[in-house]
Enzyme design. Structure first.
Site, PDB file in Angstrom:
ATOM      1  N   ASN A   9     125.426  50.954  97.785  1.00 56.13           N
ATOM      2  CA  ASN A   9     124.758  51.798  98.043  1.00 56.13           C
ATOM      3  C   ASN A   9     124.772  53.911  98.130  1.00 56.13           C
ATOM      4  O   ASN A   9     126.763  53.671  98.989  1.00 56.13           O
ATOM      5  CB  ASN A   9     124.232  52.019 100.783  1.00 56.13           C
ATOM      6  CG  ASN A   9     123.445  53.000 100.757  1.00 56.13           C
ATOM      7  OD1 ASN A   9     123.066  54.005  99.998  1.00 56.13           O
ATOM      8  ND2 ASN A   9     123.463  53.158 101.962  1.00 56.13           N
ATOM      9  N   TRP A  10     125.004  54.334  97.010  1.00 57.77           N
ATOM     10  CA  TRP A  10     125.608  55.625  96.955  1.00 57.77           C
ATOM     11  C   TRP A  10     124.941  56.678  98.492  1.00 57.77           C
ATOM     12  O   TRP A  10     125.121  57.241  97.548  1.00 57.77           O
ATOM     13  CB  TRP A  10     124.946  55.596  95.467  1.00 57.77           C
ATOM     14  CG  TRP A  10     125.414  54.975  94.619  1.00 57.77           C
ATOM     15  CD1 TRP A  10     126.788  54.386  94.714  1.00 57.77           C
ATOM     16  CD2 TRP A  10     125.114  54.617  92.842  1.00 57.77           C
ATOM     17  NE1 TRP A  10     126.869  53.119  93.831  1.00 57.77           N
ATOM     18  CE2 TRP A  10     125.834  54.255  92.606  1.00 57.77           C
ATOM     19  CE3 TRP A  10     124.481  55.502  91.479  1.00 57.77           C
ATOM     20  CZ2 TRP A  10     126.373  53.784  90.579  1.00 57.77           C
ATOM     21  CZ3 TRP A  10     124.346  55.334  91.080  1.00 57.77           C
ATOM     22  CH2 TRP A  10     125.129  54.639  90.467  1.00 57.77           C
ATOM     23  N   LYS A  11     124.097  56.511  98.507  1.00 56.48           N
ATOM     24  CA  LYS A  11     123.667  57.674  99.508  1.00 56.48           C
ATOM     25  C   LYS A  11     123.117  58.621  98.309  1.00 56.48           C
ATOM     26  O   LYS A  11     122.550  58.977  97.605  1.00 56.48           O
ATOM     27  CB  LYS A  11     124.402  57.804 100.510  1.00 56.48           C
ATOM     28  CG  LYS A  11     124.995  56.218 101.066  1.00 56.48           C
ATOM     29  CD  LYS A  11     125.878  56.567 102.825  1.00 56.48           C
ATOM     30  CE  LYS A  11     126.218  55.409 103.022  1.00 56.48           C
ATOM     31  NZ  LYS A  11     127.651  55.782 103.931  1.00 56.48           N
ATOM     32  N   HIS A  96     118.598  51.969 107.669  1.00 55.49           N
ATOM     33  CA  HIS A  96     120.257  52.535 107.683  1.00 55.49           C
ATOM     34  C   HIS A  96     120.572  53.318 108.827  1.00 55.49           C
ATOM     35  O   HIS A  96     119.458  54.587 109.304  1.00 55.49           O
ATOM     36  CB  HIS A  96     120.284  53.618 106.461  1.00 55.49           C
ATOM     37  CG  HIS A  96     122.249  53.215 105.917  1.00 55.49           C
ATOM     38  ND1 HIS A  96     122.137  54.041 106.699  1.00 55.49           N
ATOM     39  CD2 HIS A  96     122.530  52.691 105.410  1.00 55.49           C
ATOM     40  CE1 HIS A  96     123.588  53.911 106.203  1.00 55.49           C
ATOM     41  NE2 HIS A  96     123.831  53.317 105.972  1.00 55.49           N
ATOM     42  N   GLU A  98     122.289  56.156 109.397  1.00 52.25           N
ATOM     43  CA  GLU A  98     121.789  57.280 109.088  1.00 52.25           C
ATOM     44  C   GLU A  98     120.653  57.590 109.185  1.00 52.25           C
ATOM     45  O   GLU A  98     120.552  58.815 109.582  1.00 52.25           O
ATOM     46  CB  GLU A  98     123.123  57.711 107.882  1.00 52.25           C
ATOM     47  CG  GLU A  98     124.190  57.915 107.230  1.00 52.25           C
ATOM     48  CD  GLU A  98     124.930  57.261 106.576  1.00 52.25           C
ATOM     49  OE1 GLU A  98     126.340  57.008 106.394  1.00 52.25           O
ATOM     50  OE2 GLU A  98     124.511  57.218 105.665  1.00 52.25           O
ATOM     51  N   GLU A 165     125.824  46.796 110.555  1.00 55.72           N
ATOM     52  CA  GLU A 165     126.636  47.708 110.079  1.00 55.72           C
ATOM     53  C   GLU A 165     126.907  48.213 111.385  1.00 55.72           C
ATOM     54  O   GLU A 165     125.967  49.377 111.614  1.00 55.72           O
ATOM     55  CB  GLU A 165     125.902  48.827 109.191  1.00 55.72           C
ATOM     56  CG  GLU A 165     125.623  48.026 107.755  1.00 55.72           C
ATOM     57  CD  GLU A 165     125.994  49.172 106.534  1.00 55.72           C
ATOM     58  OE1 GLU A 165     126.522  49.397 105.816  1.00 55.72           O
ATOM     59  OE2 GLU A 165     124.725  50.808 107.233  1.00 55.72           O
ATOM     60  N   GLY A 171     131.502  54.988 106.867  1.00 54.07           N
ATOM     61  CA  GLY A 171     132.614  56.128 106.670  1.00 54.07           C
ATOM     62  C   GLY A 171     133.051  56.635 107.257  1.00 54.07           C
ATOM     63  O   GLY A 171     134.338  57.799 107.035  1.00 54.07           O
ATOM     64  N   SER A 204     132.991  50.476 105.796  1.00 53.04           N
ATOM     65  CA  SER A 204     134.516  50.542 105.220  1.00 53.04           C
ATOM     66  C   SER A 204     134.902  49.288 104.716  1.00 53.04           C
ATOM     67  O   SER A 204     135.730  48.822 104.929  1.00 53.04           O
ATOM     68  CB  SER A 204     135.437  51.027 106.131  1.00 53.04           C
ATOM     69  OG  SER A 204     134.730  52.241 106.674  1.00 53.04           O
ATOM     70  N   GLY A 225     129.705  51.007 100.929  1.00 50.09           N
ATOM     71  CA  GLY A 225     129.300  52.898 100.790  1.00 50.09           C
ATOM     72  C   GLY A 225     129.871  53.401  99.679  1.00 50.09           C
ATOM     73  O   GLY A 225     129.897  53.154  98.830  1.00 50.09           O
ATOM     74  N   GLY A 226     131.000  54.195 100.342  1.00 50.49           N
ATOM     75  CA  GLY A 226     131.810  54.881  99.546  1.00 50.49           C
ATOM     76  C   GLY A 226     132.433  54.331  98.482  1.00 50.49           C
ATOM     77  O   GLY A 226     132.569  55.119  97.526  1.00 50.49           O
TER      78      GLY A 226
END
Length: 241
Positions: A9-11, A96, A98, A165, A171, A204, A225-226
């Site tokens: 997930n590149w957000k 999600h 966010e 999640e 993150g 994470s 994610g990251g």
């Protein structure tokens, strides 16, 4: 057999040029990826069409980070499912944390998005999970049960992926213990009518913890994610041991 799905997930990261640069670094690593593993890239809307052309005939599937419940209409800033499937998108992240936290997503709108995604041939990735406050108060199980109960009304569980999640681990670098993630994912599975729905862990996920995460019997993949933003890092996750 439950399907293994590793999704990045590149957000809100990566221009089109940066997306192409990523693919050049990442795609060669798929030669060592077992056939049974589904690899998905969930990119920003602006990069989807370009990535789709460059993924043609490859192992990687394309995912969007959201999808609206209507086919068209006066919904400024939203994207409809037919707009996604037209350019080769196969998956869509829905609900999600966010989106729930910053953009007012509710279990009702999540449910509508899930149903619309499936109606137009997309496989949704439904995100559920608790905050640190809710976990500390012992509300994890009750909260996730309630999310599932509301989100999955009239949803086809045979065309679905669920991502657990824990919001406190997204993150933050604070990963949920693999055994605890396994326990919660087992709890999620026990509430499904279709037990073979793939359930991912997200929060994470990194190259140094993916092997332990994927060794857990209930976990069917990861929503990353990251660590999905860098080709070598995501390659190591996709090619977990």
């Amino acid at each position: 057999m439950r399907k293994i799905v590793i999704a990045g997930n590149w957000k809100m990261y990566k221009t089109q040029a940066e997306s192409l640069e990523f693919l050049q670094g990442f795609m060669p690593s798929l030669e060592q990826t077992p056939e049974a593993r589904e690899v998905v890239l969930c990119a920003p809307f602006t990069a989807l069409s370009l990535i789709s052309k460059n993924l043609h005939g490859s192992r990687v599937q394309l995912g969007a980070q959201n999808v609206h419940w209507e086919v068209q209409g006066a919904y400024t800033g939203e994207i409809a499912a037919p707009m996604l499937t037209e350019i080769g998108v196969r998956y869509a992240i829905v609900g999600h944390s966010e989106r729930r936290q910053f953009f007012g997503e509710t279990d009702e709108t999540v449910n509508k998005r899930l149903i619309a995604a499936q109606a137009h041939g997309l496989t949704p990735i439904l995100c559920v999970g608790e905050t640190k406050q809710q976990r500390d108060a012992g509300e994890t199980e009750a909260l996730i049960s309630m999310q599932l109960e509301k989100d999955l009304v009239k949803v086809d569980q045979q065309n679905l992926i669920i991502a657990y999640e824990p919001i406190w681990a997204i993150g933050t670098g604070d990963t949920c213990e693999a055994s605890e993630a396994n326990r919660v994912i087992g709890l999620i599975r026990s509430q499904l009518s279709y037990p073979d729905t793939p359930i991912q862990y997200g929060g994470s996920v990194k190259p140094n913890n993916i092997d332990e995460i994927m060794a857990q019997p209930e976990i069917d993949g990861a929503l990353v994610g990251g660590a999905s933003l860098e080709p070598g890092s995501f390659a190591r996750i996709v090619n977990y041991q």
